[in-house]
Design a protein around this motif. Sequence first.
Motif, PDB file in Angstrom:
ATOM      1  N   SER A   1       0.829  -1.205   0.000  1.00 51.77           N
ATOM      2  CA  SER A   1       0.000   0.000   0.000  1.00 51.77           C
ATOM      3  C   SER A   1       0.864   1.256   0.000  1.00 51.77           C
ATOM      4  O   SER A   1       0.568   2.231  -0.701  1.00 51.77           O
ATOM      5  CB  SER A   1      -0.923  -0.023   1.217  1.00 51.77           C
ATOM      6  OG  SER A   1      -1.718   1.140   1.266  1.00 51.77           O
TER       7      SER A   1
ATOM      8  N   SER B   1       2.334   1.652  -3.490  1.00 52.07           N
ATOM      9  CA  SER B   1       1.341   2.162  -4.440  1.00 52.07           C
ATOM     10  C   SER B   1       1.155   3.667  -4.285  1.00 52.07           C
ATOM     11  O   SER B   1       1.004   4.389  -5.279  1.00 52.07           O
ATOM     12  CB  SER B   1       0.009   1.442  -4.228  1.00 52.07           C
ATOM     13  OG  SER B   1       0.124   0.071  -4.517  1.00 52.07           O
ATOM     14  N   GLN B   2       1.168   4.133  -3.050  1.00 52.57           N
ATOM     15  CA  GLN B   2       0.998   5.570  -2.821  1.00 52.57           C
ATOM     16  C   GLN B   2       2.193   6.349  -3.368  1.00 52.57           C
ATOM     17  O   GLN B   2       2.031   7.419  -3.968  1.00 52.57           O
ATOM     18  CB  GLN B   2       0.821   5.837  -1.328  1.00 52.57           C
ATOM     19  CG  GLN B   2       0.514   7.291  -1.004  1.00 52.57           C
ATOM     20  CD  GLN B   2       0.025   7.457   0.424  1.00 52.57           C
ATOM     21  OE1 GLN B   2      -0.502   6.533   1.014  1.00 52.57           O
ATOM     22  NE2 GLN B   2       0.206   8.643   0.968  1.00 52.57           N
TER      23      GLN B   2
ATOM     24  N   GLU C   1       1.209  -5.275  -6.455  1.00 45.55           N
ATOM     25  CA  GLU C   1      -0.144  -5.209  -5.905  1.00 45.55           C
ATOM     26  C   GLU C   1      -0.952  -6.441  -6.309  1.00 45.55           C
ATOM     27  O   GLU C   1      -1.682  -7.021  -5.494  1.00 45.55           O
ATOM     28  CB  GLU C   1      -0.840  -3.938  -6.391  1.00 45.55           C
ATOM     29  CG  GLU C   1      -2.246  -3.768  -5.845  1.00 45.55           C
ATOM     30  CD  GLU C   1      -2.883  -2.463  -6.279  1.00 45.55           C
ATOM     31  OE1 GLU C   1      -4.033  -2.207  -5.871  1.00 45.55           O
ATOM     32  OE2 GLU C   1      -2.239  -1.691  -7.035  1.00 45.55           O
TER      33      GLU C   1
ATOM     34  N   HIS D   1     -10.262  -0.094   1.048  1.00 46.31           N
ATOM     35  CA  HIS D   1      -8.908  -0.243   1.575  1.00 46.31           C
ATOM     36  C   HIS D   1      -8.743  -1.641   2.141  1.00 46.31           C
ATOM     37  O   HIS D   1      -9.572  -2.105   2.929  1.00 46.31           O
ATOM     38  CB  HIS D   1      -8.667   0.799   2.687  1.00 46.31           C
ATOM     39  CG  HIS D   1      -7.285   0.766   3.263  1.00 46.31           C
ATOM     40  ND1 HIS D   1      -6.961   0.005   4.364  1.00 46.31           N
ATOM     41  CD2 HIS D   1      -6.147   1.389   2.881  1.00 46.31           C
ATOM     42  CE1 HIS D   1      -5.674   0.171   4.638  1.00 46.31           C
ATOM     43  NE2 HIS D   1      -5.154   1.011   3.760  1.00 46.31           N
ATOM     44  N   GLN D   2      -7.679  -2.343   1.709  1.00 48.88           N
ATOM     45  CA  GLN D   2      -7.353  -3.643   2.296  1.00 48.88           C
ATOM     46  C   GLN D   2      -6.793  -3.409   3.692  1.00 48.88           C
ATOM     47  O   GLN D   2      -5.738  -2.806   3.853  1.00 48.88           O
ATOM     48  CB  GLN D   2      -6.331  -4.392   1.438  1.00 48.88           C
ATOM     49  CG  GLN D   2      -6.904  -5.007   0.201  1.00 48.88           C
ATOM     50  CD  GLN D   2      -5.898  -5.920  -0.491  1.00 48.88           C
ATOM     51  OE1 GLN D   2      -4.809  -6.124   0.003  1.00 48.88           O
ATOM     52  NE2 GLN D   2      -6.281  -6.461  -1.639  1.00 48.88           N
TER      53      GLN D   2
ATOM     54  N   GLY E   1      -1.111   3.528   3.921  1.00 48.95           N
ATOM     55  CA  GLY E   1       0.026   3.542   3.010  1.00 48.95           C
ATOM     56  C   GLY E   1       1.057   4.602   3.332  1.00 48.95           C
ATOM     57  O   GLY E   1       2.241   4.431   3.027  1.00 48.95           O
TER      58      GLY E   1
END
Length: 646
Positions: free
Chosen positions: A282, A285-286, A304, A594-595, A618
């Motif tokens: 996360s 990814s951000q 991801e 959101h996971q 994240g």
Amino acid sequence: MSSDDPIAAFLVEASDVLDAVESALLDLNERLDDMAVINAVFRGLHTVKGSGAMFGFDALANFTHHCETAFDQVRKGQVPATGPLVSVILAACDHMRRLLHGEAKDDAGATLLAQLETEMAKATGAPKGETAPVPQPAGGGWHLRFRIAPDAMARGINPLALLAELAELGPCQVTALLDAIPPLPDLDPAHCHIGWDITLTGAVSREAIEDVFLFVLDDMELELTALEPADAAPQASADHGEPDPDPRTEQTRTAPVETVRVPADRLDAVMNRVGELVIAQSRLSQIASSNENIALRSVSEEIERLSGELRTTMMVLRMVPVAQLFGRFRRLVHDLAGETGKDINLEIEGEGTEVDKTVVERLFDPLVHLVRNSCDHGLEDAEARRAAGKSPTGTVRLAACQSGGQVVITITDDGRGIDIDRVRARAEANGLIEPGAPIPDHDLIQFIFHPGFSTATKVTSLSGRGVGMDVVKRTIEALRGTIEIASQPGHGSTISLRIPLTLAIIEGLLVRVGSGRYVLPLAAVEECLELSTADDTRSQGRSLITLRERLVPFVRLRDLFAVSEPADPFQKIVVVASGSSRVGLVVDQIIGSHQTVIKSMSPLQKGAAAFAGATILGDGTVALILDIGHLLAAAGGREDRLRAVG
């Protein structure tokens, strides 16, 4: 299956066999003439006896031998199966479990064997100590050749014990196969280099022979050839060469079963690593989303995808069918029927529903309380049921189904139902409510979860002390679940448990209130809508909106959390539900899905009832996970009160 400790592997396998024997005995109690079930019980007892002797559990092997011998007469039709006889064998299985773990009392086994002898004598009508002679099997037989794995003896397997078990099945002619013994310089004394050629005569089933080799079948060589009656006489072999090919020879050795027993703590450790990976992904990814590097974004998307697949695979590994949980209640209800003197039928539905193994383990104790209460408090005795026009046999139903990200477990009985008047009287006597206070029946029923609350007129060994239902509620809430009760006087009660499928990672909805960010379990979210200025103004003091012709109370999270920043001009309402209860949560912004890797709250923060845990976002900051049950309780009763006023 492999294990570094053969004794530990044996204990696990023997426990599984005893579970299967117990399940078969409970089936037999319902169908006393079912020969398939009778044979299954006999094979299980035979396996426990043989494997116990093989691994040095002599007390277990000797005790089980007596039970197997008695049940062999049932299998051969010399003694009829009866309910009391099944009950004694069930008690014997409990004693076998205690022998496995070294917890058995010295005289318990002798007492059980005396009870077994008494029931056998009753079943046959013969004086105690006299049973019908057991005829020797005649006709047919098997020719078998086997070799165990070279390192089998080092793992605690005794081939002489296998030969002794085969000899118990019928007359055997045994010849050692010495052709694989290496020259003396190459001989490893820790390895088994000998095989065996055996002619076994008598009416012995293939299953009985395979049961002898149950714990070594995966890594051994075994050939079985059925003999015709004319060929069944034992014949000594003058040489040790290979026999002529025979089309009747069947290779019973199968490919190893593709399963591995893994300690639960290892799975938990891997799950923790997967959770950390999800958090790291996360953050990556951000970072990638704010960077123009195409290669970085591509790698981020690939990681991801892989982390998502790994998370899904790991979740599946931890999932087990609730049959593992429900199956244990068959024995409980059988014993409760004997203790209460009631005829009780247990029905089970949805055994294939899967749930996280940790959830299953923590659900057992609360379900024991609920099933006990249904049998003791809920169901009437046969006379009362007849007077009420019901069947004399009461029914308790355990059912499970999946609903979104939750599993719903219901315990239903067709008994007398909850006496609302008695609940009110006890609540008033305990000072929980004012006498005559107008309280809806639904709210009155909730008092049974109050510590020390009981409507029982007398204390029994099963219930009546007011201990249990409050523990049930606390346990379910600790699992982030909810419990609901519906009851109809004279017709029974239904208790519904809604439990998350997993306690480790959930799909969440990330929202913002002021400068704080919070996570709502996505499985509880029904819909999102905007709180218009008109609704916001009109709802001051009432906190209700009309949603599809139904009043839904809502809670302003900024008021609940004492947020000082001014509200956004266009606030949102997230409608969440649990069972039949719904509430709207007013937030400033809905950020998106959101996971969520759930982290436990520290002991200092566990008093904050509005939160079920925390997660790391994240950017490295912490977001609190909202407890839907607490929020529903905060809004609970508001709609009823306003309806009563208006």
